[in-house]
Scaffold this active site. Structure first.
Site, PDB file in Angstrom:
ATOM      1  N   TYR A 123       1.857   3.600  -3.522  1.00 59.71           N
ATOM      2  CA  TYR A 123       1.451   5.010  -3.519  1.00 59.71           C
ATOM      3  C   TYR A 123       2.664   5.936  -3.646  1.00 59.71           C
ATOM      4  O   TYR A 123       2.599   6.962  -4.338  1.00 59.71           O
ATOM      5  CB  TYR A 123       0.654   5.334  -2.256  1.00 59.71           C
ATOM      6  CG  TYR A 123      -0.827   5.071  -2.411  1.00 59.71           C
ATOM      7  CD1 TYR A 123      -1.745   6.115  -2.474  1.00 59.71           C
ATOM      8  CD2 TYR A 123      -1.315   3.768  -2.501  1.00 59.71           C
ATOM      9  CE1 TYR A 123      -3.102   5.878  -2.615  1.00 59.71           C
ATOM     10  CE2 TYR A 123      -2.668   3.510  -2.643  1.00 59.71           C
ATOM     11  CZ  TYR A 123      -3.556   4.571  -2.704  1.00 59.71           C
ATOM     12  OH  TYR A 123      -4.905   4.320  -2.855  1.00 59.71           O
TER      13      TYR A 123
ATOM     14  N   CYS B 130       0.827  -1.209   0.000  1.00 64.19           N
ATOM     15  CA  CYS B 130       0.000   0.000   0.000  1.00 64.19           C
ATOM     16  C   CYS B 130       0.865   1.266   0.000  1.00 64.19           C
ATOM     17  O   CYS B 130       0.810   2.047  -0.960  1.00 64.19           O
ATOM     18  CB  CYS B 130      -0.973  -0.025   1.173  1.00 64.19           C
ATOM     19  SG  CYS B 130      -2.016   1.452   1.266  1.00 64.19           S
TER      20      CYS B 130
ATOM     21  N   TYR C  46       2.040  12.199  -1.853  1.00 62.46           N
ATOM     22  CA  TYR C  46       2.642  10.873  -1.895  1.00 62.46           C
ATOM     23  C   TYR C  46       4.060  10.879  -2.468  1.00 62.46           C
ATOM     24  O   TYR C  46       4.888  10.047  -2.086  1.00 62.46           O
ATOM     25  CB  TYR C  46       1.744   9.917  -2.692  1.00 62.46           C
ATOM     26  CG  TYR C  46       0.475   9.610  -1.936  1.00 62.46           C
ATOM     27  CD1 TYR C  46       0.516   8.860  -0.761  1.00 62.46           C
ATOM     28  CD2 TYR C  46      -0.761  10.084  -2.363  1.00 62.46           C
ATOM     29  CE1 TYR C  46      -0.635   8.593  -0.041  1.00 62.46           C
ATOM     30  CE2 TYR C  46      -1.922   9.818  -1.652  1.00 62.46           C
ATOM     31  CZ  TYR C  46      -1.853   9.070  -0.491  1.00 62.46           C
ATOM     32  OH  TYR C  46      -2.988   8.817   0.233  1.00 62.46           O
TER      33      TYR C  46
ATOM     34  N   GLU D 153      -3.982  -4.025  -4.815  1.00 59.55           N
ATOM     35  CA  GLU D 153      -3.801  -2.594  -5.042  1.00 59.55           C
ATOM     36  C   GLU D 153      -4.292  -2.222  -6.441  1.00 59.55           C
ATOM     37  O   GLU D 153      -5.011  -1.237  -6.623  1.00 59.55           O
ATOM     38  CB  GLU D 153      -2.332  -2.194  -4.862  1.00 59.55           C
ATOM     39  CG  GLU D 153      -1.895  -2.021  -3.428  1.00 59.55           C
ATOM     40  CD  GLU D 153      -2.595  -0.876  -2.730  1.00 59.55           C
ATOM     41  OE1 GLU D 153      -2.887   0.152  -3.371  1.00 59.55           O
ATOM     42  OE2 GLU D 153      -2.859  -1.006  -1.522  1.00 59.55           O
TER      43      GLU D 153
END
Length: 228
Positions: free
Chosen positions: A139, A135, A165, A207
């Site tokens: 990102y 995760c 991010y 994802e």
């Protein structure tokens, strides 16, 4: 090659597929359907609630105070910092963030959460890390990919999301999780290594599926209108 470097190499196909997903491309191009953005925020809000619960489980399985402190800080990060990219998306579509909270998870997000919860409850700290790492890692790389490719300025609608991010705390978080997993994966059995790799790859797959779920506004079958 470290264990997490090996994980990244073995799952490059999924990272590249994520970069090329139309939702992710739309973030860079500054053009996404409002309903897809809303669907994403609804699901991600509840997903992050579950992510914090998994951090709590990690605390219960940690013997080192450094790990307990780290996970406690990450719960605070989700509560107080990771709301900013959500608010950016809500501002773009003109919907209050509070109005997109409290919705049931769509099928893919529900499966993703339960995949991580499974490893959190039945595995050790290394399994929790392997399941959670994709995760923040994806990102982080999404943010850098979009920043470098599209070079979003202040007039770009998703510039705050991208820079959060690409240039924020996500790199420090990812580096810490990678380093800790590398330590825990050292000298594990072949069976354990295979289990860690499986947890990581499935999370990478989920994802990609999460972006697809949001883009296509995935629903449970019972919520769809059946036309005879």
């Amino acid at each position: 090659m470290t264990f997490t470097e090996l994980l990244r190499k073995e799952n490059n196909d999924l990272f590249e597929a994520i970069f090329d997903h139309p939702f992710v491309r739309g973030l860079g191009e500054g053009n996404l359907p409002a309903e897809s953005i809303a669907h994403y925020v609804k699901a991600d809000y509840e997903y992050l609630n579950a992510f914090m619960q998994i951090y709590g489980t990690a605390i219960s399985k940690s013997s080192a105070r450094e790990d307990i402190l780290f996970y406690n800080e990450q719960i605070n990060f989700v509560l107080n910092s990771e709301i900013h990219p959500h608010r950016n998306l809500c501002e773009v579509i003109g919907i209050r963030y509070e109005d997109l909270q409290g919705y049931a998870l769509p099928p893919t997000a529900d499966h993703y959460v339960k995949h991580m919860l499974y490893h959190a409850h039945y595995g050790d700290l290394s399994e929790i890390l392997a399941a959670q790492l994709p995760c923040p890692w994806t990102y982080l790389e999404i943010g850098k990919h979009l920043r470098d490719r599209f070079q979003p300025g202040e007039d770009h609608p998703f510039s705050p999301w991208i820079h959060f991010y690409a240039d924020g705390e996500m790199e420090e978080l990812t580096d810490h999780l990678r380093s800790r997993l590398d330590e825990l994966a050292e000298n594990v059995s072949e069976a354990k290594e295979a289990r860690l790799k499986d947890a990581f790859r499935k999370s990478c797959q989920l994802e990609w599926a999460f972006w697809d779920m949001a883009y296509n506004c995935e629903q449970w079958p019972s919520e769809k209108v059946v036309v005879k």
